[in-house]
Design an enzyme around this catalytic site. Sequence first.
Site, PDB file in Angstrom:
ATOM      1  N   ASN A 120       0.807  -1.224   0.000  1.00  0.00           N
ATOM      2  CA  ASN A 120       0.000   0.000   0.000  1.00  0.00           C
ATOM      3  C   ASN A 120       0.841   1.275   0.000  1.00  0.00           C
ATOM      4  O   ASN A 120       0.344   2.327  -0.380  1.00  0.00           O
ATOM      5  CB  ASN A 120      -0.976  -0.013   1.175  1.00  0.00           C
ATOM      6  CG  ASN A 120      -2.151  -0.926   0.894  1.00  0.00           C
ATOM      7  OD1 ASN A 120      -3.012  -0.611   0.083  1.00  0.00           O
ATOM      8  ND2 ASN A 120      -2.160  -2.106   1.515  1.00  0.00           N
ATOM      9  N   SER A 121       2.110   1.189   0.398  1.00  0.00           N
ATOM     10  CA  SER A 121       2.962   2.376   0.378  1.00  0.00           C
ATOM     11  C   SER A 121       3.849   2.433  -0.847  1.00  0.00           C
ATOM     12  O   SER A 121       4.116   3.506  -1.379  1.00  0.00           O
ATOM     13  CB  SER A 121       3.878   2.431   1.608  1.00  0.00           C
ATOM     14  OG  SER A 121       3.124   2.590   2.776  1.00  0.00           O
ATOM     15  N   HIS A 160       7.869  -3.249  -4.089  1.00  0.00           N
ATOM     16  CA  HIS A 160       9.075  -3.937  -3.620  1.00  0.00           C
ATOM     17  C   HIS A 160       9.509  -4.891  -4.724  1.00  0.00           C
ATOM     18  O   HIS A 160       8.739  -5.760  -5.140  1.00  0.00           O
ATOM     19  CB  HIS A 160       8.780  -4.724  -2.343  1.00  0.00           C
ATOM     20  CG  HIS A 160       8.077  -3.905  -1.296  1.00  0.00           C
ATOM     21  ND1 HIS A 160       8.732  -2.973  -0.513  1.00  0.00           N
ATOM     22  CD2 HIS A 160       6.771  -3.848  -0.924  1.00  0.00           C
ATOM     23  CE1 HIS A 160       7.856  -2.396   0.311  1.00  0.00           C
ATOM     24  NE2 HIS A 160       6.657  -2.904   0.073  1.00  0.00           N
ATOM     25  N   ASP A 193       4.204  -8.446   9.790  1.00  0.00           N
ATOM     26  CA  ASP A 193       4.580  -7.552   8.685  1.00  0.00           C
ATOM     27  C   ASP A 193       4.327  -6.118   9.131  1.00  0.00           C
ATOM     28  O   ASP A 193       3.176  -5.680   9.257  1.00  0.00           O
ATOM     29  CB  ASP A 193       3.769  -7.890   7.426  1.00  0.00           C
ATOM     30  CG  ASP A 193       4.268  -7.117   6.207  1.00  0.00           C
ATOM     31  OD1 ASP A 193       5.016  -6.138   6.382  1.00  0.00           O
ATOM     32  OD2 ASP A 193       3.904  -7.498   5.081  1.00  0.00           O
ATOM     33  N   ILE A 243      -2.572 -11.453  -0.264  1.00  0.00           N
ATOM     34  CA  ILE A 243      -1.585 -12.334  -0.898  1.00  0.00           C
ATOM     35  C   ILE A 243      -0.187 -12.100  -0.299  1.00  0.00           C
ATOM     36  O   ILE A 243       0.619 -13.031  -0.193  1.00  0.00           O
ATOM     37  CB  ILE A 243      -1.582 -12.139  -2.447  1.00  0.00           C
ATOM     38  CG1 ILE A 243      -0.750 -13.216  -3.139  1.00  0.00           C
ATOM     39  CG2 ILE A 243      -1.104 -10.756  -2.861  1.00  0.00           C
ATOM     40  CD1 ILE A 243      -1.348 -14.575  -3.159  1.00  0.00           C
ATOM     41  N   ASP A 244       0.087 -10.859   0.130  1.00  0.00           N
ATOM     42  CA  ASP A 244       1.399 -10.576   0.745  1.00  0.00           C
ATOM     43  C   ASP A 244       1.558 -11.362   2.049  1.00  0.00           C
ATOM     44  O   ASP A 244       2.626 -11.900   2.345  1.00  0.00           O
ATOM     45  CB  ASP A 244       1.558  -9.062   1.005  1.00  0.00           C
ATOM     46  CG  ASP A 244       0.479  -8.490   1.917  1.00  0.00           C
ATOM     47  OD1 ASP A 244      -0.631  -9.069   1.998  1.00  0.00           O
ATOM     48  OD2 ASP A 244       0.742  -7.456   2.563  1.00  0.00           O
TER      49      ASP A 244
END
Length: 285
Positions: free
Chosen positions: A21-22, A25, A142, A121-122
């Site tokens: 969301n930020s 990666h 996380d 999914i992350d």
Amino acid sequence: MKPQRHRRHRDSPWLALEIGNSRLHWGLFRGKNLDSTWDSDHFPDSTTQQLAKCQNIQDLPSKFFPPGVSKEISKKKFPHTPIFLASVVPQQTELWQTHPHVRVITLEHIPLLNMYPTLGIDRALALCGAGKKWGFPMLVIDAGTALTFTGADTHHCLVGGAILPGLGLQFTTLNEKTGQLPQIKTPTMSLPPRFAMNTQDAIKSGIIYTLLASIKDFTTAWWQLYPKTLIVIKGGDAMLLLHLLQLQFPEIASGLIVEPNLTFWGIAEIVSLIDHPQCHYKYKK
Ligand SMILES: Nc1ncnc2c1ncn2[C@@H]1O[C@H](COP(=O)(O)OP(=O)(O)O)[C@@H](O)[C@H]1O
Ligand SMILES: CC(C)(COP(=O)(O)O)[C@@H](O)C(=O)NCCC(=O)O
Ligand SMILES: [K+]
């Protein structure tokens, strides 16, 4: 995800892209080896067409890649490099799907049991990556935009978890949703005064001590269920939170490992299952 037409060469390069969301990666793999990782900003909506027209990785705007990787790419070493994408931002998934070499990873590819349909999914990938490396039971923290706890038991069965606003988001929300609370820059590596005598420190105190207390509470609850198991932490705020945890609750911090690349290990696991689908049987429900 369509099955691959050609099995990739053992050492051929491919990209893993996790869209959080930020930020984005990225991981550059050669075969099973993770060569390099970096972060970049989200792709703006206005450039969808540009993305769709990209035939090769070299056509992507160079701002997505750090100088070293850009240089290699510009040498045209990576034509048709596949990008395996895991995204928790649907608008971004839609944009990236238009790129011809993007393959989207979904929960269907994940070798965990008992997942619920809207699980991020992350979270699933990070748990797979951690379990693959250290075994199950496993709890992953996380510390990203949101802070999540996600656990699975010995049978690779999702136990569940929790979601709360992450460190940065807590500071931003206080600033955005109040009339006179300032935006706090990334806190320092030291603990703030507990009972603060100014606004900045009062915000830091409130957010940091409650965040550390919640990490203590969830990890303690996990260890009651699964004593002496490893807990792994990742995400943009992982190093800072672990450091502060070491100061505040050293006995909790000593049971935690930081591994920034958990999601990439998870993606690598999925990619290898896709390359060798016969291995997938052992994970079937
Ligand atoms: N260079 C950076 N850019 C953005 N966020 C950063 C950076 N370094 C640390 N952070 C922290 O990381 C958090 C985001 O974590 P990250 O794992 O990147 O999120 P996501 O995966 O949700 O995009 C931010 O809230 C911020 O506090
Ligand atoms: C919880 C999340 C927002 C975390 O995303 P992140 O902060 O890492 O960008 C993401 O995993 C998500 O949208 N999950 C769906 C809901 C769930 O996991 O139950
Ligand atoms: K994440």
